[in-house]
Design an enzyme around this catalytic site. Structure first.
Site, PDB file in Angstrom:
ATOM      1  N   ARG A 163     -57.953  34.473  32.707  1.00 19.96           N
ATOM      2  CA  ARG A 163     -56.855  34.019  31.832  1.00 19.96           C
ATOM      3  C   ARG A 163     -55.785  33.172  32.521  1.00 19.96           C
ATOM      4  O   ARG A 163     -54.948  32.573  31.840  1.00 19.96           O
ATOM      5  CB  ARG A 163     -56.179  35.185  31.104  1.00 19.96           C
ATOM      6  CG  ARG A 163     -57.071  35.894  30.128  1.00 19.96           C
ATOM      7  CD  ARG A 163     -56.287  36.656  29.084  1.00 19.96           C
ATOM      8  NE  ARG A 163     -55.518  37.750  29.631  1.00 19.96           N
ATOM      9  CZ  ARG A 163     -54.904  38.673  28.881  1.00 19.96           C
ATOM     10  NH1 ARG A 163     -54.986  38.611  27.556  1.00 19.96           N
ATOM     11  NH2 ARG A 163     -54.223  39.645  29.447  1.00 19.96           N
ATOM     12  N   ASP A 164     -55.773  33.113  33.846  1.00 19.54           N
ATOM     13  CA  ASP A 164     -54.759  32.289  34.509  1.00 19.54           C
ATOM     14  C   ASP A 164     -55.364  31.512  35.676  1.00 19.54           C
ATOM     15  O   ASP A 164     -54.797  31.440  36.760  1.00 19.54           O
ATOM     16  CB  ASP A 164     -53.601  33.160  34.996  1.00 19.54           C
ATOM     17  CG  ASP A 164     -52.323  32.359  35.197  1.00 19.54           C
ATOM     18  OD1 ASP A 164     -52.207  31.262  34.603  1.00 19.54           O
ATOM     19  OD2 ASP A 164     -51.437  32.816  35.939  1.00 19.54           O
ATOM     20  N   LEU A 165     -56.517  30.930  35.411  1.00 19.74           N
ATOM     21  CA  LEU A 165     -57.200  30.131  36.423  1.00 19.74           C
ATOM     22  C   LEU A 165     -56.464  28.806  36.595  1.00 19.74           C
ATOM     23  O   LEU A 165     -56.274  28.061  35.634  1.00 19.74           O
ATOM     24  CB  LEU A 165     -58.643  29.890  35.983  1.00 19.74           C
ATOM     25  CG  LEU A 165     -59.603  29.272  36.994  1.00 19.74           C
ATOM     26  CD1 LEU A 165     -59.823  30.222  38.154  1.00 19.74           C
ATOM     27  CD2 LEU A 165     -60.923  28.933  36.324  1.00 19.74           C
ATOM     28  N   THR A 214     -50.962  29.918  31.525  1.00 19.12           N
ATOM     29  CA  THR A 214     -50.081  28.819  31.921  1.00 19.12           C
ATOM     30  C   THR A 214     -50.225  27.687  30.911  1.00 19.12           C
ATOM     31  O   THR A 214     -51.353  27.327  30.552  1.00 19.12           O
ATOM     32  CB  THR A 214     -50.461  28.327  33.326  1.00 19.12           C
ATOM     33  OG1 THR A 214     -50.309  29.420  34.253  1.00 19.12           O
ATOM     34  CG2 THR A 214     -49.575  27.172  33.759  1.00 19.12           C
TER      35      THR A 214
END
Length: 416
Positions: A163-165, A214
């Site tokens: 979810r926040d790569l 992000t």
């Protein structure tokens, strides 16, 4: 607009961490520095602060018996929700071990009911933030893409979504190998919004996604649940495509995080790029509106293995013992197959575990610039009923524009 601001300030306060190594006061004033602690089988001496943020600190620690250097994260659970998130991160890290391209998780413990200690490997060769973009060395680019994709494949094989790569979360260990980190936002949950979903359900899901993603890397399905697209591991594939775009072209495909641009997949490939370029083909296969059409990690790996060689070698030169070389790696530009950059032994890592980054000032400026760009385009009193239908008050000019949407702002937003 509130979602963008909330996400940006979350990035600054909790997900963006400082590791200003020149600030000796930060290192010496922390009472934890200099202490010796026992964490299960390890007796550790705390040497210095390498990152800090809203939820705690990351310390460089050394095993007293073996002299092995580790990174120790000290987190404070201020409420039940943060406690649940910390324990979820521990569970995810445990499930993902061991893997060559996922940060090694050694052990964890608690000082009391609210303070958690997480011990993991110390990555001494920096992060993707330390590499000059775009990556001119084609072999280096192929290795970074391949090794990162192996980490993604591992997560998705057991149903975990990162979810926040993003670039900040790709590190290089002491051998110059890619290590994926920051699993504080990871989840095994998936969703399939449909016509039966209530507005409250949609709002709660969108708020959750804003907390754990992000803006520039968010895919269409989490920006507009009325698209009724599945929300699952394909989130990471979209973000991976955006990350590859940054590595290939030196900028983000959705730098302004404009909602309509993302929902309509409105980005451009530079004219001087060939459609036959392997990385361009992968980018186009990842950045697709429908999650079901995005190329899975397994297929990307197969494509790279079929067309490239020597993909398991270091992406940057391994860390050396001589402390006399410059701190920042230099990537040769204009030479596609130039030797990999030398990473000095004295270089400090950009440790981005659970949102830690090396340069809080630089990253904060980037986040705030993104917010400012978004404000210029999206600071309007409007609501999206669907991805193509907006409701707002009638645009105004002159004095009335102080409390109503200015007609020029509306025009600029719609034209974007």
């Amino acid at each position: 607009m509130s979602d963008i601001l909330r996400s940006a300030f979350n990035n600054i306060s909790s997900n963006v961490w400082s590791s200003d190594h020149n600030n000796d006061s930060v290192h010496s004033d922390n009472p934890f520095v200099g202490q010796t602690i026992d964490l299960k089988a390890n007796k550790l001496r705390v040497e210095r602060v390498i990152a800090e943020g809203g939820f705690g600190f990351v310390f460089r620690v050394r095993d007293v018996k073996t002299s092995t250097v580790y990174a120790l994260k000290r987190l404070i659970a201020s409420d039940n929700e943060s406690k649940k998130e910390i324990e979820s991160e521990i569970q995810v890290l445990t499930r993902l071990q061991p893997h060559k391209h996922i940060m090694e998780f050694i052990s964890w413990g608690k000082i009391n009911q609210n303070i958690y200690l997480l011990l993991c490997e110390y990555c001494g060769c920096g992060s993707l933030q330390d590499i000059k973009l775009p990556v001119a060395n084609q072999q280096q680019l192929n290795r970074i893409v391949y090794q990162t994709c192996l980490a993604i494949e591992r997560m998705h094989s057991i149903g975990i979504t990162h979810r926040d790569l993003k670039i900040e979360n790709i590190l290089f260990d002491n051998n110059g190998i890619v290590k994926l980190c920051d699993f504080g936002s990871a989840t095994s949950d998936s969703y399939l919004p449909d016509l039966n979903w209530t507005p409250i359900q949609r709002s709660l899901l969108e708020d959750e996604m804003c907390r754990h993603t992000t803006p520039m890397y968010r895919p269409p399905e989490i920006l507009d649940t009325y698209l009724h697209l599945p929300i699952n591991t394909a989130i990471d594939i979209w973000a991976f495509g955006c990350l590859l775009y940054c590595l290939k072209f030196g900028r983000h495909p959705f730098e302004d995080s404009a909602k309509l641009r993302i929902i309509n997949c409105n980005y451009t490939i530079p004219n001087n790029s060939s459609d036959s370029d392997l990385i361009v083909r992968i980018i186009k296969s990842c950045i697709k509106v429908d999650p079901n059409e995005r190329m899975p990690a397994t297929d990307i790996i197969g494509l790279l293995e079929e067309n490239c060689v020597d993909l398991n070698a270091p992406c940057v030169n391994p860390r050396q013992t001589t402390p006399t070389q410059p701190t920042n790696p230099v990537i040769p530009s204009g030479v596609p197959n130039a030797p990999l950059p030398q990473i000095p032994g004295s270089a400090q890592p950009s440790f981005s575990f659970s949102g830690f980054t090396r340069y809080i000032k630089d990253t904060s400026n980037k986040v705030m610039q993104t917010v400012q760009n978004s404000i210029a385009r999206q600071d309007l009193d409007m609501s999206f009923l669907t991805s193509r239908l907006i409701v707002m008050s009638y645009p105004a000019e002159g004095l009335e524009s102080a409390y109503r949407n200015h007609i020029e702002d509306v025009k600029a937003f719609l034209e974007s």
